[in-house]
Each structure stands twice: as structure tokens, then as C-alpha cells.
Design a protein around this motif. Structure first.
Motif, PDB file in Angstrom:
ATOM      1  N   SER A   1      31.266   3.246   9.237  1.00 56.43           N
ATOM      2  CA  SER A   1      31.408   3.167   7.782  1.00 56.43           C
ATOM      3  C   SER A   1      32.688   3.850   7.325  1.00 56.43           C
ATOM      4  CB  SER A   1      30.193   3.808   7.099  1.00 56.43           C
ATOM      5  OG  SER A   1      29.001   3.141   7.455  1.00 56.43           O
ATOM      6  N   VAL A   2      32.949   5.039   7.886  1.00 56.70           N
ATOM      7  CA  VAL A   2      34.184   5.762   7.545  1.00 56.70           C
ATOM      8  C   VAL A   2      35.403   4.929   7.916  1.00 56.70           C
ATOM      9  CG1 VAL A   2      35.601   7.779   8.111  1.00 56.70           C
ATOM     10  CG2 VAL A   2      33.153   8.048   7.712  1.00 56.70           C
ATOM     11  N   SER A   3      35.384   4.330   9.099  1.00 54.32           N
ATOM     12  CA  SER A   3      36.520   3.530   9.565  1.00 54.32           C
ATOM     13  C   SER A   3      36.724   2.299   8.692  1.00 54.32           C
ATOM     14  CB  SER A   3      36.299   3.102  11.019  1.00 54.32           C
ATOM     15  OG  SER A   3      36.141   4.226  11.863  1.00 54.32           O
ATOM     16  N   GLY A   4      35.611   1.657   8.318  1.00 55.37           N
ATOM     17  CA  GLY A   4      35.716   0.476   7.476  1.00 55.37           C
ATOM     18  C   GLY A   4      36.318   0.798   6.116  1.00 55.37           C
ATOM     19  N   ILE A   5      35.853   1.893   5.507  1.00 52.79           N
ATOM     20  CA  ILE A   5      36.406   2.310   4.216  1.00 52.79           C
ATOM     21  C   ILE A   5      37.883   2.651   4.356  1.00 52.79           C
ATOM     22  CG2 ILE A   5      36.311   4.076   2.416  1.00 52.79           C
ATOM     23  CD1 ILE A   5      33.273   4.217   2.931  1.00 52.79           C
ATOM     24  N   ALA A   6      38.213   3.391   5.413  1.00 54.91           N
ATOM     25  CA  ALA A   6      39.610   3.805   5.626  1.00 54.91           C
ATOM     26  C   ALA A   6      40.523   2.596   5.804  1.00 54.91           C
ATOM     27  CB  ALA A   6      39.704   4.729   6.844  1.00 54.91           C
ATOM     28  N   LEU A   7      40.107   1.629   6.613  1.00 51.17           N
ATOM     29  CA  LEU A   7      40.943   0.450   6.841  1.00 51.17           C
ATOM     30  C   LEU A   7      41.077  -0.388   5.572  1.00 51.17           C
ATOM     31  CD1 LEU A   7      39.738  -0.671  10.394  1.00 51.17           C
ATOM     32  CD2 LEU A   7      41.920   0.384   9.779  1.00 51.17           C
ATOM     33  N   GLY A   8      39.989  -0.518   4.817  1.00 49.84           N
ATOM     34  CA  GLY A   8      40.051  -1.274   3.562  1.00 49.84           C
ATOM     35  C   GLY A   8      40.993  -0.630   2.561  1.00 49.84           C
ATOM     36  N   VAL A   9      40.903   0.681   2.411  1.00 47.92           N
ATOM     37  CA  VAL A   9      41.783   1.401   1.489  1.00 47.92           C
ATOM     38  C   VAL A   9      43.230   1.290   1.938  1.00 47.92           C
ATOM     39  CG1 VAL A   9      42.412   3.705   0.655  1.00 47.92           C
ATOM     40  CG2 VAL A   9      40.015   3.002   0.676  1.00 47.92           C
ATOM     41  N   ALA A  10      43.476   1.493   3.239  1.00 45.37           N
ATOM     42  CA  ALA A  10      44.843   1.411   3.770  1.00 45.37           C
ATOM     43  C   ALA A  10      45.422   0.012   3.569  1.00 45.37           C
ATOM     44  CB  ALA A  10      44.860   1.799   5.245  1.00 45.37           C
ATOM     45  N   ALA A  11      44.622  -1.017   3.852  1.00 44.55           N
ATOM     46  CA  ALA A  11      45.096  -2.393   3.688  1.00 44.55           C
ATOM     47  C   ALA A  11      45.451  -2.685   2.241  1.00 44.55           C
ATOM     48  CB  ALA A  11      44.031  -3.377   4.177  1.00 44.55           C
TER      49      ALA A  11
ATOM     50  N   LEU B   1      30.174  12.213   1.109  1.00 46.86           N
ATOM     51  CA  LEU B   1      31.103  12.801   2.074  1.00 46.86           C
ATOM     52  C   LEU B   1      31.707  11.729   2.972  1.00 46.86           C
ATOM     53  CD1 LEU B   1      29.299  16.113   3.127  1.00 46.86           C
ATOM     54  CD2 LEU B   1      31.497  15.889   1.944  1.00 46.86           C
ATOM     55  N   VAL B   2      30.845  10.802   3.429  1.00 49.98           N
ATOM     56  CA  VAL B   2      31.353   9.704   4.260  1.00 49.98           C
ATOM     57  C   VAL B   2      32.385   8.895   3.474  1.00 49.98           C
ATOM     58  CG1 VAL B   2      30.746   7.550   5.410  1.00 49.98           C
ATOM     59  CG2 VAL B   2      29.290   9.563   5.687  1.00 49.98           C
TER      60      VAL B   2
ATOM     61  N   THR C   1      23.167   2.925   6.800  1.00 54.04           N
ATOM     62  CA  THR C   1      23.253   4.227   7.482  1.00 54.04           C
ATOM     63  C   THR C   1      22.289   5.229   6.869  1.00 54.04           C
ATOM     64  OG1 THR C   1      25.582   3.835   7.984  1.00 54.04           O
ATOM     65  CG2 THR C   1      24.815   6.099   8.123  1.00 54.04           C
ATOM     66  N   LEU C   2      22.293   5.299   5.541  1.00 55.13           N
ATOM     67  CA  LEU C   2      21.428   6.279   4.874  1.00 55.13           C
ATOM     68  C   LEU C   2      19.954   5.892   4.968  1.00 55.13           C
ATOM     69  CD1 LEU C   2      23.556   7.074   1.707  1.00 55.13           C
ATOM     70  CD2 LEU C   2      23.222   8.483   3.737  1.00 55.13           C
ATOM     71  N   VAL C   3      19.665   4.589   4.939  1.00 57.57           N
ATOM     72  CA  VAL C   3      18.265   4.168   5.108  1.00 57.57           C
ATOM     73  C   VAL C   3      17.748   4.586   6.474  1.00 57.57           C
ATOM     74  CG1 VAL C   3      16.775   2.154   5.390  1.00 57.57           C
ATOM     75  CG2 VAL C   3      18.337   2.270   3.453  1.00 57.57           C
ATOM     76  N   MET C   4      18.560   4.416   7.519  1.00 58.54           N
ATOM     77  CA  MET C   4      18.165   4.848   8.856  1.00 58.54           C
ATOM     78  C   MET C   4      18.008   6.363   8.912  1.00 58.54           C
ATOM     79  SD  MET C   4      20.634   2.378  11.138  1.00 58.54           S
ATOM     80  CE  MET C   4      20.114   3.141  12.666  1.00 58.54           C
ATOM     81  N   THR C   5      18.909   7.065   8.225  1.00 62.16           N
ATOM     82  CA  THR C   5      18.815   8.525   8.211  1.00 62.16           C
ATOM     83  C   THR C   5      17.544   8.975   7.510  1.00 62.16           C
ATOM     84  OG1 THR C   5      21.226   8.678   8.145  1.00 62.16           O
ATOM     85  CG2 THR C   5      20.004  10.649   7.555  1.00 62.16           C
ATOM     86  N   VAL C   6      17.229   8.342   6.378  1.00 59.76           N
ATOM     87  CA  VAL C   6      16.012   8.694   5.638  1.00 59.76           C
ATOM     88  C   VAL C   6      14.771   8.446   6.500  1.00 59.76           C
ATOM     89  CG1 VAL C   6      14.542   8.030   3.684  1.00 59.76           C
ATOM     90  CG2 VAL C   6      17.007   8.330   3.356  1.00 59.76           C
ATOM     91  N   THR C   7      14.762   7.310   7.206  1.00 58.84           N
ATOM     92  CA  THR C   7      13.618   7.005   8.078  1.00 58.84           C
ATOM     93  C   THR C   7      13.498   8.035   9.191  1.00 58.84           C
ATOM     94  OG1 THR C   7      13.921   4.639   7.630  1.00 58.84           O
ATOM     95  CG2 THR C   7      12.598   5.234   9.559  1.00 58.84           C
TER      96      THR C   7
END
Length: 421
Positions: free
Chosen positions: A37-47, A332-333, A297-303
């Protein structure tokens, strides 16, 4: 005590869940998804930063080339001629923004050489003052702008126009104007032979293929006009042209028509702005896809953390506090991904003049051919307001993505969560 230990417990737990991943394969998998998720956001913002910077660079490059030929502001008399243009120049120069002024005559006609006929914008200029409002004199490839002298009927052509007519320095071209003489056989267009005395290249195909310059008095003779059409002005800051044009309209006497360079090319600039908005929306969707990966990610974390949630609830944690824990984790992510993306995007945008040639050399290709695009290098104009806007949108999308999983976590019932523990 460190600053971290002084934070509210919701922040401490959220930070811990963000770093979790060393004790079990399940936690490791969740952390891996967070990293994606962090990588996807970073690449989208950079692009998005890089693409908008390149689009800004192309817009700036084309605008600069256009304004090397066009004036920032044009002033016309409503009658079609400005006999006392010297006084009009003095009136215009009273505005502190005005840096240069030159008279001109402009008309449209046909240039004929043998069997070739090309339409052209014919602009009559005063060579001694043209340098104050344009860069044509610096763009002469052959001949000189000083060759335009009254009565000699010389002409300076754009590079592409001269090539399409098949003419060079010293060749003759016939200029035909729609204004003509009525004869028994009908309307005969006005014509005159001109000698090619210069060839310029502005680097903008529209001007290089359709613009021709002649001496202002020769142009007046051709259009049978006793005075220049108006004044062309150059100001200190081209971006202030609309405001300065309004000031000149209000301060200069007479019935004048004042228009700035953005009005002359309104369709082109509107198209560029529309394209930039569409690219922003399309690339923002990429960031949105990456940001909403946080939901899974958060749904899995909550579970996975239902037992922890139940224990916190039994210790007195309120539903809003539980919700805040997972919102902190998701935020934070999003913030980390945004910061990394902004840093990467800014780095690439500021060094694209180094990165692109390296890729071209490595792959043995050329992205822009000068013969086609007239620009051999990819320009970049990074603007901090765009960077701030992109970063803000990214963080906002990441925050929105945390709401549903966090709300689900706050509704976990301790008794049901601890039943099988």
C-alpha cells in the motif's frame, strides 16, 4: 522519557500495529500488504508530480516560443489606424509594467513562387524597435532583420514557410492581398514582388510555417494605409498581461482596443488546462486505488487483532478510542507513502534533464525527434503548489480509506471476540 512514550495510547498502539510483522506469518503477511500500500501510494504520487511537471514544462516551452514572436499586449485604434502612434507609445510607457513598444501593420495574404502558393500572416514592423517586443532578430538563421528597409520591398520568412515555397536568400516571391482593384474583368488582387532577405526559426511550427515580416512602410503601401495598425507592447511579467491590459485600457485616451497574449491563443491555453485537469484526475485515480488498498489491509488487521481489541475494551477503552487506533495506523501508512512519493517525484522532476538522456543512451532511442517536435529534450517545470495539492489529496484519500475498517473495529464486542481465546 522519549517523545513516543508521551503520546496517547491510541497512537502508541497504532504505531505498534504499523510495525507489526515479526512474530507470526499472518502478521508478516499483513505488514507485507501494508508495504504494498505504501509503495502504491508513493508511486502514484511520484508519477503525478512528474507528469504534471513535464506538462508544465512543455506549456512553458511552447509559451516562451510563442511569445518570442507575439507581443504581450496589442493596442489598436478602433478606426483601424493609429496615426499618432508615438504619443500612444508615450501614454503606454507611463505604466511602469511596460518595458517596450513598437508599431506594426498586420494583414493576411498569399505568397506565390512558381506553382506553389502558401497563405501567410504578413506583419509590417519597424526593425529598429522590433527588438523591444519580440526575439525575431535573434532567431534569424539567414540574412538579417535590418535588411527590411522602406522601399526595398524585402521580406523575412519563417523557416518552414521558406522551405515549402522552395526559396532562399535573394529569391523573389509574389505577395497577393485580398484588397484589390475592381476592373471590367472583376476584382484583381493587389500584388507585389518581394525579395527574400532573411529566414527565421522561432521553433513554433505555426509561426515558422505562416509568418512573414516586411518593413512597416512597405506594408502600409500594400494595404493602402497611411499609419500603423497599432502598437505591440512587452511588459515585465507576462503573467500580469491581463491586468496590465485592463490598466492600459482605462488610462490611455481614445477609443482603443487592448488585448493580451492569452486572448490571442485562448483555445490553445484552454485545451492545455483541460488536458492537465484530466491527467490530474486520471493519475489521482491511481493514488485512490493504492490508498483504498488500505481498506483490505486494515480489515485484515482488525480481524487479526480482535482479541487485542476485546482486551482494550475490557480495560476501559471506548469505541472512539479503538477507532482512533486503526485510523492512526492507516493514516501513518498514507503519510509515509505520500512523503516517499513526494520525495521521489520531486527528485525525478528536478533531474529529468539528466535521467531522460541516460535512459535514451541506455536503450539507444530518442523520445523526441527534433525534426518532428522541434524540441529535442523533455522539459520539466516543477511547481510547489502542484506538489502540495498532490500530497494533500493523497493524505486525504488515505484518511478516507481508514474510516470503514476503523468503524468496524470500534463495533467489536469483547465477549464474542474472547469466546474462543
Amino acid at each position: 522519557m522519549s517523545i513516543i512514550h508521551k503520546l496517547p495510547y491510541e497512537w502508541l498502539v497504532g504505531l505498534r500495529y504499523t510495525r507489526a510483522g515479526k512474530r507470526s506469518s499472518r502478521n508478516s503477511f499483513i505488514s507485507f500488504i501494508s508495504l504494498i500500500s505504501v509503495s502504491g501510494i508513493a508511486l502514484g504520487v511520484a508519477a503525478l508530480i512528474v507528469v504534471l511537471s513535464v506538462m508544465n514544462g512543455f506549456q512553458k516551452e511552447v509559451t516562451d516560443r510563442m511569445l518570442s514572436v507575439l507581443a504581450h499586449i496589442e493596442v489598436f485604434d478602433a478606426s483601424g489606424a493609429m496615426p499618432d502612434w508615438q504619443q500612444a507609445e508615450k501614454d503606454a510607457r507611463r505604466n511602469p509594467a511596460v518595458r517596450g513598444a513598437a508599431p506594426f501593420v498586420e494583414t493576411q495574404g498569399l505568397l506565390v513562387k512558381d506553382d506553389t502558393m502558401k497563405p501567410a500572416v504578413i506583419r509590417g514592423i519597424l526593425p529598429s524597435k522590433e527588438g523591444e517586443v519580440s526575439s525575431v532578430a535573434k532567431q534569424i538563421r539567414q540574412g538579417s532583420i535590418e535588411s527590411l528597409q522602406s522601399g526595398r520591398f524585402n521580406i523575412v520568412l519563417g523557416y518552414a514557410l521558406a522551405r515549402s515555397l522552395g526559396v532562399g536568400i535573394g529569391d523573389k516571391v509574389n505577395m497577393l492581398l485580398a484588397q484589390g482593384t475592381m476592373t471590367p474583368a472583376g476584382l484583381v488582387p493587389r500584388s507585389r514582388l518581394f525579395t527574400v532577405s532573411g529566414i527565421f526559426e522561432a521553433g513554433h511550427y505555426e509561426f515558422d510555417s505562416s509568418m512573414a515580416f516586411v518593413d512597416i512602410e512597405d506594408a502600409q503601401r500594400m494595404v493602402r494605409q497611411q499609419a500603423p495598425s497599432g502598437l505591440r507592447l512587452r511588459i515585465a511579467d507576462m503573467h500580469q498581461a491581463p491586468q496590465v491590459a485592463q490598466q492600459l485600457k482605462a488610462s490611455m485616451p481614445g477609443d482603443l482596443v487592448v488585448r493580451d497574449w492569452s486572448k490571442l491563443n485562448a483555445n490553445w491555453f484552454a485545451a492545455v488546462q483541460t488536458e492537465k485537469r484530466m491527467m490530474f484526475i486520471i493519475l489521482t485515480l491511481i493514488i485512490a486505488v493504492a490508498a483504498f488498498n488500505l481498506v483490505s489491509t486494515l480489515v485484515m488487521t482488525v480481524t487479526d487483532k480482535q482479541a487485542d481489541i476485546a482486551i482494550l475494551r475490557t480495560l476501559g477503552a471506548s469505541p472512539p478510542s479503538i477507532m482512533k487506533i486503526f485510523m492512526v495506523q492507516g493514516a501513518l501508512v498514507g503519510i509515509i507513502g505520500t512523503v516517499v512519493g513526494v520525495a521521489l517525484g520531486v527528485l525525478v522532476a528536478l533531474n529529468i534533464d539528466v535521467i531522460v538522456p541516460f535512459i535514451e543512451h541506455l536503450l539507444g532511442i530518442q523520445f523526441l525527434s527534433k525534426d518532428i517536435y522541434l524540441i529535442s529534450e523533455i522539459p520539466s517545470d516543477m511547481r510547489w503548489p502542484d506538489v502540495i495539492k498532490i500530497g494533500g489529496v493523497s493524505v486525504l484519500l488515505a484518511f478516507v480509506a481508514t474510516i470503514y475498517p476503523s468503524f468496524t473495529a470500534s463495533r467489536v464486542k469483547p465477549a464474542q471476540a474472547l469466546r474462543y481465546e
